[in-house]
Write an enzyme that holds these catalytic residues in place. Structure first.
Site, PDB file in Angstrom:
ATOM      1  N   SER A  26       0.858  -1.182   0.000  1.00 54.38           N
ATOM      2  CA  SER A  26       0.000   0.000   0.000  1.00 54.38           C
ATOM      3  C   SER A  26       0.890   1.226   0.000  1.00 54.38           C
ATOM      4  O   SER A  26       2.017   1.184   0.508  1.00 54.38           O
ATOM      5  CB  SER A  26      -0.869  -0.004   1.256  1.00 54.38           C
ATOM      6  OG  SER A  26      -1.446   1.258   1.488  1.00 54.38           O
ATOM      7  N   TYR A  41      -1.003  -1.027  10.477  1.00 56.27           N
ATOM      8  CA  TYR A  41      -1.245  -1.347   9.069  1.00 56.27           C
ATOM      9  C   TYR A  41      -0.121  -0.763   8.202  1.00 56.27           C
ATOM     10  O   TYR A  41       0.447  -1.456   7.352  1.00 56.27           O
ATOM     11  CB  TYR A  41      -2.607  -0.793   8.633  1.00 56.27           C
ATOM     12  CG  TYR A  41      -2.863  -0.892   7.156  1.00 56.27           C
ATOM     13  CD1 TYR A  41      -3.324  -2.076   6.588  1.00 56.27           C
ATOM     14  CD2 TYR A  41      -2.642   0.193   6.318  1.00 56.27           C
ATOM     15  CE1 TYR A  41      -3.547  -2.172   5.219  1.00 56.27           C
ATOM     16  CE2 TYR A  41      -2.866   0.108   4.950  1.00 56.27           C
ATOM     17  CZ  TYR A  41      -3.323  -1.078   4.409  1.00 56.27           C
ATOM     18  OH  TYR A  41      -3.534  -1.169   3.062  1.00 56.27           O
TER      19      TYR A  41
END
Length: 183
Positions: free
Chosen positions: A34, A66
């Site tokens: 990401s 994350y």
């Protein structure tokens, strides 16, 4: 949980398949990361002590974990490419884009409203469009010389220095082996 799902699972599966990937070469490993990896850091003391990337359970702390896990994906790909040199197995990490999925299903209602109103409405894409960079890395011809690199929108993207640091990547590999019981 975030470390296990986003990094350790991929690390272990890839390592369990490595010999077969080499036998079937040319082959590829594609790790979905990401752009959030840009906000990530690696705290090896936290990993070694708590087997987590960060402590806390607020939405902010979960997002940090994350981001840290997505940095792990990029570093893992970087180190894997070095280890696979000369084997005809290549690897890539990527940002699929902001994709409308159920990823945010468990965050609190206030944050969910913000995400839906702003991010999803204006920037998020459908899952088919979101899969394009993954498919590009898995199937595109003549990118073998870019093994270990990071892509977004089917384009090569330069990552921050920490995401391509050989020493940090090796240290993460060693810590990951220990967490998987491989070392």
């Amino acid at each position: 949980m975030i470390l296990g799902v986003n990094h350790i699972g991929s690390f272990l599966l890839t390592n369990l398949l490595l010999e077969r990937l080499k036998e079937c070469a040319p082959s590829r490993v594609v790790n979905v990361s990401s752009c959030g990896h840009d906000l990530g850091t690696i705290d090896f003391d936290c990993i070694n002590t708590h087997k987590k990337l960060a402590l806390g359970s607020s939405d902010v702390n979960l997002f940090r974990a994350y981001a840290h896990s997505k940095l792990c994906n990029v570093l893992f790909t970087h180190e894997l490419a070095k280890r696979l040199e000369g084997t005809n197995v290549t690897c890539y990490s990527l940002h699929p884009g902001s994709v409308r999925t159920e990823l945010t299903r468990d965050i609190n209602e206030w944050h969910m409203r913000i995400i839906k109103a702003i991010i999803s409405k204006f920037w998020a894409t459908d899952p088919v469009s979101g899969a394009q960079t993954t498919l590009y890395c898995a199937l595109h011809e003549n990118i073998e010389h870019l093994s270990g690199r990071y892509f977004s929108d089917c384009q090569l993207v330069q990552v921050k220095p920490e995401a391509r640091d050989d020493g940090v990547a090796k240290k993460l590999w060693d810590a990951s082996e220990k967490l998987c019981g491989m070392a």
